[in-house]
Design a protein around this motif. Structure first.
Motif, PDB file in Angstrom:
ATOM      1  N   ALA A   1     -48.876 115.799  -2.552  1.00  0.00           N
ATOM      2  CA  ALA A   1     -47.360 116.533  -2.344  1.00  0.00           C
ATOM      3  C   ALA A   1     -46.094 116.270  -2.103  1.00  0.00           C
ATOM      4  CB  ALA A   1     -47.403 117.776  -1.042  1.00  0.00           C
ATOM      5  N   THR A   2     -45.015 116.307  -2.920  1.00  0.00           N
ATOM      6  CA  THR A   2     -43.582 115.629  -2.487  1.00  0.00           C
ATOM      7  C   THR A   2     -42.781 116.878  -2.234  1.00  0.00           C
ATOM      8  OG1 THR A   2     -41.984 113.730  -3.870  1.00  0.00           O
ATOM      9  CG2 THR A   2     -43.662 115.972  -5.130  1.00  0.00           C
ATOM     10  N   SER A   3     -41.664 116.872  -2.444  1.00  0.00           N
ATOM     11  CA  SER A   3     -40.263 117.916  -2.119  1.00  0.00           C
ATOM     12  C   SER A   3     -39.318 117.149  -3.165  1.00  0.00           C
ATOM     13  CB  SER A   3     -39.949 117.671  -1.116  1.00  0.00           C
ATOM     14  OG  SER A   3     -39.019 115.762  -0.648  1.00  0.00           O
ATOM     15  N   ALA A   4     -39.066 118.612  -3.078  1.00  0.00           N
ATOM     16  CA  ALA A   4     -37.688 118.926  -3.737  1.00  0.00           C
ATOM     17  C   ALA A   4     -36.499 117.941  -3.649  1.00  0.00           C
ATOM     18  CB  ALA A   4     -36.575 120.121  -3.517  1.00  0.00           C
ATOM     19  N   ASP A   5     -36.534 117.255  -2.143  1.00  0.00           N
ATOM     20  CA  ASP A   5     -35.508 116.335  -1.770  1.00  0.00           C
ATOM     21  C   ASP A   5     -35.769 115.063  -2.738  1.00  0.00           C
ATOM     22  OD1 ASP A   5     -33.258 115.125  -0.107  1.00  0.00           O
ATOM     23  OD2 ASP A   5     -35.219 114.169   0.634  1.00  0.00           O
ATOM     24  N   LEU A   6     -36.865 114.579  -2.312  1.00  0.00           N
ATOM     25  CA  LEU A   6     -37.490 113.574  -2.866  1.00  0.00           C
ATOM     26  C   LEU A   6     -37.377 112.849  -4.465  1.00  0.00           C
ATOM     27  CD1 LEU A   6     -40.992 112.518  -0.933  1.00  0.00           C
ATOM     28  CD2 LEU A   6     -38.683 111.258  -0.829  1.00  0.00           C
ATOM     29  N   VAL A   7     -37.604 114.197  -5.800  1.00  0.00           N
ATOM     30  CA  VAL A   7     -37.148 114.184  -6.632  1.00  0.00           C
ATOM     31  C   VAL A   7     -35.731 114.487  -6.517  1.00  0.00           C
ATOM     32  CG1 VAL A   7     -36.899 115.975  -8.723  1.00  0.00           C
ATOM     33  CG2 VAL A   7     -39.145 116.315  -6.959  1.00  0.00           C
ATOM     34  N   ALA A   8     -34.915 114.974  -6.054  1.00  0.00           N
ATOM     35  CA  ALA A   8     -33.369 115.149  -6.601  1.00  0.00           C
ATOM     36  C   ALA A   8     -32.846 113.758  -5.928  1.00  0.00           C
ATOM     37  CB  ALA A   8     -32.729 116.326  -5.437  1.00  0.00           C
TER      38      ALA A   8
ATOM     39  N   GLY B   1     -66.370 115.743   4.986  1.00  0.00           N
ATOM     40  CA  GLY B   1     -65.577 117.329   5.016  1.00  0.00           C
ATOM     41  C   GLY B   1     -64.904 118.445   4.234  1.00  0.00           C
ATOM     42  N   GLY B   2     -63.464 118.463   4.445  1.00  0.00           N
ATOM     43  CA  GLY B   2     -62.817 118.824   3.535  1.00  0.00           C
ATOM     44  C   GLY B   2     -61.224 118.607   4.416  1.00  0.00           C
ATOM     45  N   THR B   3     -59.691 119.456   3.486  1.00  0.00           N
ATOM     46  CA  THR B   3     -59.059 119.324   4.214  1.00  0.00           C
ATOM     47  C   THR B   3     -58.250 120.692   3.414  1.00  0.00           C
ATOM     48  OG1 THR B   3     -57.786 118.152   2.905  1.00  0.00           O
ATOM     49  CG2 THR B   3     -58.238 117.222   4.518  1.00  0.00           C
ATOM     50  N   PHE B   4     -56.995 120.611   3.512  1.00  0.00           N
ATOM     51  CA  PHE B   4     -55.813 121.846   2.814  1.00  0.00           C
ATOM     52  C   PHE B   4     -54.633 120.705   2.894  1.00  0.00           C
ATOM     53  CE2 PHE B   4     -55.844 124.601   6.511  1.00  0.00           C
ATOM     54  CZ  PHE B   4     -54.610 124.912   6.615  1.00  0.00           C
ATOM     55  N   MET B   5     -54.084 121.210   1.669  1.00  0.00           N
ATOM     56  CA  MET B   5     -52.812 119.957   1.863  1.00  0.00           C
ATOM     57  C   MET B   5     -51.399 121.486   1.919  1.00  0.00           C
ATOM     58  SD  MET B   5     -51.300 117.163  -0.395  1.00  0.00           S
ATOM     59  CE  MET B   5     -50.717 115.817   0.283  1.00  0.00           C
ATOM     60  N   GLU B   6     -50.780 121.571   2.138  1.00  0.00           N
ATOM     61  CA  GLU B   6     -49.372 122.356   1.775  1.00  0.00           C
ATOM     62  C   GLU B   6     -48.024 121.911   2.017  1.00  0.00           C
ATOM     63  OE1 GLU B   6     -47.688 126.011   4.718  1.00  0.00           O
ATOM     64  OE2 GLU B   6     -49.361 126.572   3.828  1.00  0.00           O
ATOM     65  N   GLY B   7     -47.383 121.782   1.191  1.00  0.00           N
ATOM     66  CA  GLY B   7     -46.088 121.771   0.554  1.00  0.00           C
ATOM     67  C   GLY B   7     -45.032 122.421   1.197  1.00  0.00           C
ATOM     68  N   ALA B   8     -43.832 121.739   1.410  1.00  0.00           N
ATOM     69  CA  ALA B   8     -42.597 122.005   1.966  1.00  0.00           C
ATOM     70  C   ALA B   8     -42.330 123.642   1.004  1.00  0.00           C
ATOM     71  CB  ALA B   8     -41.570 121.749   1.783  1.00  0.00           C
ATOM     72  N   ASP B   9     -42.662 124.303  -0.147  1.00  0.00           N
ATOM     73  CA  ASP B   9     -43.052 125.206  -0.540  1.00  0.00           C
ATOM     74  C   ASP B   9     -43.592 126.750  -0.609  1.00  0.00           C
ATOM     75  OD1 ASP B   9     -44.734 124.158  -1.793  1.00  0.00           O
ATOM     76  OD2 ASP B   9     -43.661 124.326  -4.054  1.00  0.00           O
TER      77      ASP B   9
ATOM     78  N   VAL C   1     -56.336 122.418  14.316  1.00  0.00           N
ATOM     79  CA  VAL C   1     -55.680 120.728  14.314  1.00  0.00           C
ATOM     80  C   VAL C   1     -54.477 120.279  13.044  1.00  0.00           C
ATOM     81  CG1 VAL C   1     -56.762 118.462  13.876  1.00  0.00           C
ATOM     82  CG2 VAL C   1     -57.872 119.865  15.156  1.00  0.00           C
ATOM     83  N   ARG C   2     -53.696 119.979  13.364  1.00  0.00           N
ATOM     84  CA  ARG C   2     -52.440 119.774  12.127  1.00  0.00           C
ATOM     85  C   ARG C   2     -52.161 118.570  12.461  1.00  0.00           C
ATOM     86  NH1 ARG C   2     -54.898 124.241  11.007  1.00  0.00           N
ATOM     87  NH2 ARG C   2     -53.903 125.415   9.770  1.00  0.00           N
ATOM     88  N   VAL C   3     -52.070 117.889  10.817  1.00  0.00           N
ATOM     89  CA  VAL C   3     -51.176 116.766  10.562  1.00  0.00           C
ATOM     90  C   VAL C   3     -49.466 117.401   9.534  1.00  0.00           C
ATOM     91  CG1 VAL C   3     -50.911 114.127   9.349  1.00  0.00           C
ATOM     92  CG2 VAL C   3     -53.486 115.020  10.584  1.00  0.00           C
ATOM     93  N   THR C   4     -48.949 116.010  10.108  1.00  0.00           N
ATOM     94  CA  THR C   4     -47.502 116.771   8.962  1.00  0.00           C
ATOM     95  C   THR C   4     -46.929 115.585   9.050  1.00  0.00           C
ATOM     96  OG1 THR C   4     -45.295 116.837  11.850  1.00  0.00           O
ATOM     97  CG2 THR C   4     -46.992 118.910  10.939  1.00  0.00           C
ATOM     98  N   THR C   5     -46.405 115.503   7.823  1.00  0.00           N
ATOM     99  CA  THR C   5     -44.936 114.418   7.242  1.00  0.00           C
ATOM    100  C   THR C   5     -44.195 114.834   6.189  1.00  0.00           C
ATOM    101  OG1 THR C   5     -46.059 114.613   4.679  1.00  0.00           O
ATOM    102  CG2 THR C   5     -47.793 113.191   6.022  1.00  0.00           C
ATOM    103  N   PRO C   6     -43.734 114.926   6.240  1.00  0.00           N
ATOM    104  CA  PRO C   6     -41.971 114.700   5.808  1.00  0.00           C
ATOM    105  C   PRO C   6     -42.208 115.873   4.378  1.00  0.00           C
ATOM    106  CG  PRO C   6     -41.431 112.103   6.068  1.00  0.00           C
ATOM    107  CD  PRO C   6     -43.034 112.638   6.504  1.00  0.00           C
ATOM    108  N   THR C   7     -43.335 115.633   4.317  1.00  0.00           N
ATOM    109  CA  THR C   7     -43.892 116.718   2.562  1.00  0.00           C
ATOM    110  C   THR C   7     -44.486 117.502   2.858  1.00  0.00           C
ATOM    111  OG1 THR C   7     -44.734 115.304   1.558  1.00  0.00           O
ATOM    112  CG2 THR C   7     -42.365 115.054   1.103  1.00  0.00           C
ATOM    113  N   ALA C   8     -45.382 117.611   3.260  1.00  0.00           N
ATOM    114  CA  ALA C   8     -46.605 118.492   3.573  1.00  0.00           C
ATOM    115  C   ALA C   8     -47.214 118.469   5.198  1.00  0.00           C
ATOM    116  CB  ALA C   8     -47.141 117.864   2.801  1.00  0.00           C
ATOM    117  N   THR C   9     -47.905 120.015   5.564  1.00  0.00           N
ATOM    118  CA  THR C   9     -48.409 120.112   6.309  1.00  0.00           C
ATOM    119  C   THR C   9     -50.375 119.738   6.239  1.00  0.00           C
ATOM    120  OG1 THR C   9     -47.131 121.264   6.997  1.00  0.00           O
ATOM    121  CG2 THR C   9     -49.639 121.777   8.187  1.00  0.00           C
TER     122      THR C   9
END
Length: 271
Positions: free
Chosen positions: A199-206, A177-185, A138-146
């Motif tokens: 979790a954010t991304s280099a693109d949003l920072v730029a 329960g619990g989750t884990f969050m992984e960024g684009a890096d 089971v996975r959920v993705t967004t533009p900046t994280a999994t």
């Protein structure tokens, strides 16, 4: 925005091991009437649209959903989706979710797969049998994280624009329960009950929408997570799923196993 905590990285969560009896019970579940689709809109409020092979259509309560379809809620609108394994997803207003993949194979657990893509907005998700028996599927993705799960009840939001109080990026809060969050890096953090990850991304920072490229735990942000119209019914719907599975199993399992089913399924859903 509150500064992110500096946290050690955590390894991939190990898959949940169910007792052999639990696995046997799950294997005996054959396709049930109404369970042959990816899921259905259990409840809805306002305007909900679904994007399928024929384009966008206005949805109605009870409408079934197919793999690959996208669900969109309008302003002041919400939807509660029940998936084929009993998982529940409450979509908040102005939310769009793509059901990229959802395969619950009662007879072939190794083929379980759930990939939900949050395009914008937020939702609350309560895992079903797939999340209990094979959480690694089971996975959920967004533009900046999994986001990965381990038998859980959690909320996730993707914020596209920076405001005075929030950074743009992905927020996830665990209720049970619990989750884990992984960024684009590739950096990863574990999120336990009562905690919120970001979790954010280099693109949003730029683009000046976020101030730091990092993944970590933060204090619960104000205004990101709000109760929806169907949150109060989630607990009852979850128990309804347990009751329905118990009834179906009683019809199909050997006589000597029937006495163990109530405790068995309740144990599965607690994980």
């Amino acid at each position: 925005m509150t500064a992110l905590a500096r946290l050690p990285l955590f390894p991939v969560l190990p898959p949940l091991r169910l007792p052999r009896l639990a696995l046997l019970a799950l294997a005996l579940l054959c396709p049930l009437a109404g369970w042959c689709n990816v899921g259905a809109i259990e409840r809805m409020k306002g305007t909900v649209q679904v994007l399928g092979t024929g384009g966008w259509r206005t949805a109605s309560q009870g409408e079934t959903l197919a793999e690959g379809e996208r669900i969109n809620t309008a302003e002041d609108s919400e939807a509660l989706i029940r998936f084929t394994d009993g998982a529940l997803m409450a979509l908040r207003a102005k939310t769009q979710v793509q059901v990229t993949r959802y395969q619950y194979r009662q007879d072939k657990p190794k083929r379980h797969a759930s990939l939900l893509q949050l395009v914008t907005g937020s939702f609350r998700f309560v895992t079903g049998l797939m999340g209990k028996a094979a959480p690694e599927a089971v996975r959920v993705t967004t533009p900046t994280a999994t986001i990965g799960i381990r038998g859980t009840d959690f909320e996730t939001a993707y914020v596209e624009e920076r405001t005075a109080d929030t950074e743009a990026g992905t927020y996830t809060r665990v209720i049970e329960g619990g989750t884990f969050m992984e960024g684009a890096d590739g950096r990863r953090v574990e999120v336990d009950a009562g905690q919120t990850g970001f979790a954010t991304s280099a693109d949003l920072v730029a683009r000046g929408l976020s101030s730091a490229v990092q993944v970590g735990l933060i204090r619960d942000p104000q205004g990101i997570f709000r109760d929806g119209s169907f949150d109060s019914t989630l607990k009852n719907l979850k128990q309804e799923g347990v009751n329905r599975l118990q009834q179906e199993l009683r019809k199909q399992v050997p006589q000597e196993l029937k006495g163990t089913l109530p405790g068995l399924l309740n144990d599965i859903f607690k994980r």
